[in-house]
Design a protein around this motif. Structure first.
Motif, PDB file in Angstrom:
ATOM      1  N   GLY A   2       0.772  -1.236   0.000  1.00 18.11           N
ATOM      2  CA  GLY A   2       0.000   0.000   0.000  1.00 18.11           C
ATOM      3  C   GLY A   2       0.802   1.283   0.000  1.00 18.11           C
ATOM      4  O   GLY A   2       0.225   2.371   0.128  1.00 18.11           O
ATOM      5  N   ARG A   3       2.106   1.210  -0.181  1.00 18.14           N
ATOM      6  CA  ARG A   3       2.921   2.445  -0.193  1.00 18.14           C
ATOM      7  C   ARG A   3       2.512   3.305  -1.389  1.00 18.14           C
ATOM      8  O   ARG A   3       2.271   2.803  -2.475  1.00 18.14           O
ATOM      9  CB  ARG A   3       4.398   2.101  -0.262  1.00 18.14           C
ATOM     10  N   LEU A   4       2.469   4.615  -1.143  1.00 17.49           N
ATOM     11  CA  LEU A   4       2.049   5.573  -2.162  1.00 17.49           C
ATOM     12  C   LEU A   4       3.237   6.395  -2.653  1.00 17.49           C
ATOM     13  O   LEU A   4       4.178   6.656  -1.912  1.00 17.49           O
ATOM     14  CB  LEU A   4       0.985   6.515  -1.603  1.00 17.49           C
ATOM     15  N   SER A   5       3.141   6.847  -3.887  1.00 15.79           N
ATOM     16  CA  SER A   5       4.144   7.757  -4.446  1.00 15.79           C
ATOM     17  C   SER A   5       3.938   9.147  -3.861  1.00 15.79           C
ATOM     18  O   SER A   5       2.947   9.400  -3.167  1.00 15.79           O
ATOM     19  CB  SER A   5       3.998   7.812  -5.966  1.00 15.79           C
ATOM     20  N   SER A   6       4.833  10.052  -4.175  1.00 19.39           N
ATOM     21  CA  SER A   6       4.692  11.433  -3.700  1.00 19.39           C
ATOM     22  C   SER A   6       3.413  12.067  -4.247  1.00 19.39           C
ATOM     23  O   SER A   6       2.871  12.979  -3.638  1.00 19.39           O
ATOM     24  CB  SER A   6       5.910  12.262  -4.080  1.00 19.39           C
ATOM     25  N   GLY A   7       2.912  11.568  -5.364  1.00 20.00           N
ATOM     26  CA  GLY A   7       1.654  12.051  -5.938  1.00 20.00           C
ATOM     27  C   GLY A   7       0.429  11.326  -5.402  1.00 20.00           C
ATOM     28  O   GLY A   7      -0.657  11.455  -5.939  1.00 20.00           O
ATOM     29  N   ARG A   8       0.623  10.505  -4.348  1.00 21.80           N
ATOM     30  CA  ARG A   8      -0.440   9.769  -3.661  1.00 21.80           C
ATOM     31  C   ARG A   8      -1.034   8.635  -4.505  1.00 21.80           C
ATOM     32  O   ARG A   8      -2.130   8.166  -4.229  1.00 21.80           O
ATOM     33  CB  ARG A   8      -1.558  10.700  -3.173  1.00 21.80           C
ATOM     34  N   ALA A   9      -0.310   8.157  -5.503  1.00 25.21           N
ATOM     35  CA  ALA A   9      -0.745   7.005  -6.302  1.00 25.21           C
ATOM     36  C   ALA A   9      -0.061   5.752  -5.760  1.00 25.21           C
ATOM     37  O   ALA A   9       1.077   5.828  -5.281  1.00 25.21           O
ATOM     38  CB  ALA A   9      -0.372   7.204  -7.766  1.00 25.21           C
ATOM     39  N   PRO A  10      -0.734   4.597  -5.807  1.00 20.52           N
ATOM     40  CA  PRO A  10      -0.090   3.350  -5.347  1.00 20.52           C
ATOM     41  C   PRO A  10       1.180   3.071  -6.147  1.00 20.52           C
ATOM     42  O   PRO A  10       1.187   3.188  -7.376  1.00 20.52           O
ATOM     43  CB  PRO A  10      -1.142   2.277  -5.614  1.00 20.52           C
ATOM     44  N   LEU A  11       2.249   2.727  -5.444  1.00 20.98           N
ATOM     45  CA  LEU A  11       3.492   2.374  -6.130  1.00 20.98           C
ATOM     46  C   LEU A  11       3.358   0.993  -6.770  1.00 20.98           C
ATOM     47  O   LEU A  11       2.801   0.075  -6.160  1.00 20.98           O
ATOM     48  CB  LEU A  11       4.661   2.343  -5.151  1.00 20.98           C
ATOM     49  N   PRO A  12       3.876   0.821  -7.988  1.00 17.70           N
ATOM     50  CA  PRO A  12       3.877  -0.512  -8.602  1.00 17.70           C
ATOM     51  C   PRO A  12       4.799  -1.457  -7.825  1.00 17.70           C
ATOM     52  O   PRO A  12       5.815  -1.034  -7.260  1.00 17.70           O
ATOM     53  CB  PRO A  12       4.430  -0.261 -10.007  1.00 17.70           C
ATOM     54  N   TYR A  13       4.452  -2.725  -7.828  1.00 15.31           N
ATOM     55  CA  TYR A  13       5.221  -3.756  -7.125  1.00 15.31           C
ATOM     56  C   TYR A  13       6.716  -3.669  -7.454  1.00 15.31           C
ATOM     57  O   TYR A  13       7.552  -3.699  -6.555  1.00 15.31           O
ATOM     58  CB  TYR A  13       4.655  -5.138  -7.484  1.00 15.31           C
ATOM     59  N   ALA A  14       7.060  -3.518  -8.737  1.00 16.40           N
ATOM     60  CA  ALA A  14       8.472  -3.511  -9.138  1.00 16.40           C
ATOM     61  C   ALA A  14       9.236  -2.333  -8.548  1.00 16.40           C
ATOM     62  O   ALA A  14      10.429  -2.433  -8.285  1.00 16.40           O
ATOM     63  CB  ALA A  14       8.595  -3.494 -10.656  1.00 16.40           C
ATOM     64  N   GLN A  15       8.573  -1.208  -8.327  1.00 18.35           N
ATOM     65  CA  GLN A  15       9.234  -0.021  -7.784  1.00 18.35           C
ATOM     66  C   GLN A  15       9.159   0.027  -6.258  1.00 18.35           C
ATOM     67  O   GLN A  15       9.708   0.924  -5.639  1.00 18.35           O
ATOM     68  CB  GLN A  15       8.603   1.240  -8.366  1.00 18.35           C
ATOM     69  N   CYS A  16       8.452  -0.920  -5.670  1.00 12.42           N
ATOM     70  CA  CYS A  16       8.260  -0.928  -4.221  1.00 12.42           C
ATOM     71  C   CYS A  16       8.897  -2.202  -3.663  1.00 12.42           C
ATOM     72  O   CYS A  16      10.103  -2.388  -3.773  1.00 12.42           O
ATOM     73  CB  CYS A  16       6.761  -0.823  -3.918  1.00 12.42           C
ATOM     74  N   CYS A  17       8.118  -3.083  -3.107  1.00  8.01           N
ATOM     75  CA  CYS A  17       8.650  -4.282  -2.449  1.00  8.01           C
ATOM     76  C   CYS A  17       9.265  -5.290  -3.408  1.00  8.01           C
ATOM     77  O   CYS A  17      10.120  -6.084  -3.009  1.00  8.01           O
ATOM     78  CB  CYS A  17       7.551  -4.946  -1.619  1.00  8.01           C
ATOM     79  N   GLY A  18       8.854  -5.271  -4.661  1.00 13.78           N
ATOM     80  CA  GLY A  18       9.380  -6.228  -5.631  1.00 13.78           C
ATOM     81  C   GLY A  18      10.885  -6.179  -5.768  1.00 13.78           C
ATOM     82  O   GLY A  18      11.537  -7.208  -5.934  1.00 13.78           O
TER      83      GLY A  18
END
Length: 142
Positions: free
Chosen positions: A15-31
């Protein structure tokens, strides 16, 4: 059986969000941590905790064991069949020493019978050799 994969563009389960408050894609987050453990360790305790939540969603026992502090690491990790993880809320994260941190979170799940459950934990982490590891947790009241 290997853990199920997530599309690199899928919203990350943590559920981590980008600075623009959009959900981060798996590859850019926990992936990047789960799929590349050797080359890309989580940079802080909160990121490790989020990636461990995602590992529970995926049923990735190998990652969970690898990120557990060796002195507390269980011999195996079992998953309850039919559990569906519903979301994660990070309530706080703080440094408690040069190589120590705490993260308080609430994780929601639904069991195979359809009952909803909340796991509220204050987790402790330690950094060893440049990597963060989960040590243990306590269950605060309230």
């Amino acid at each position: 059986m290997p853990p199920p994969s997530l599309s690199s563009a899928s919203p990350c389960p943590c559920g981590r969000l980008s600075s623009g408050r959009a959900p981060l894609p798996y590859a850019q987050c926990c992936g990047r941590y789960l799929d590349h453990w050797d080359a890309s360790p989580a940079p802080d305790a909160e990121s490790l905790m989020r990636s461990r939540y995602t590992a529970f969603v995926r049923g990735d026992a190998g990652y969970l064991r690898a990120t557990w502090a060796p002195e507390h690491r269980p011999a195996s990790v079992a998953f309850d069949p039919g559990v569906r993880w519903l979301g994660l809320e990070v309530r706080s994260h703080r440094t408690t020493g040069p190589d120590r941190a705490e993260v308080e979170f609430v994780a929601r799940q639904r069991d195979a019978g359809g009952r909803a459950h909340r796991l509220h934990e204050r987790s402790r982490f330690v950094r060893e050799g440049g990597r963060w590891f989960y040590v243990d947790g306590e269950f605060p009241r309230g």
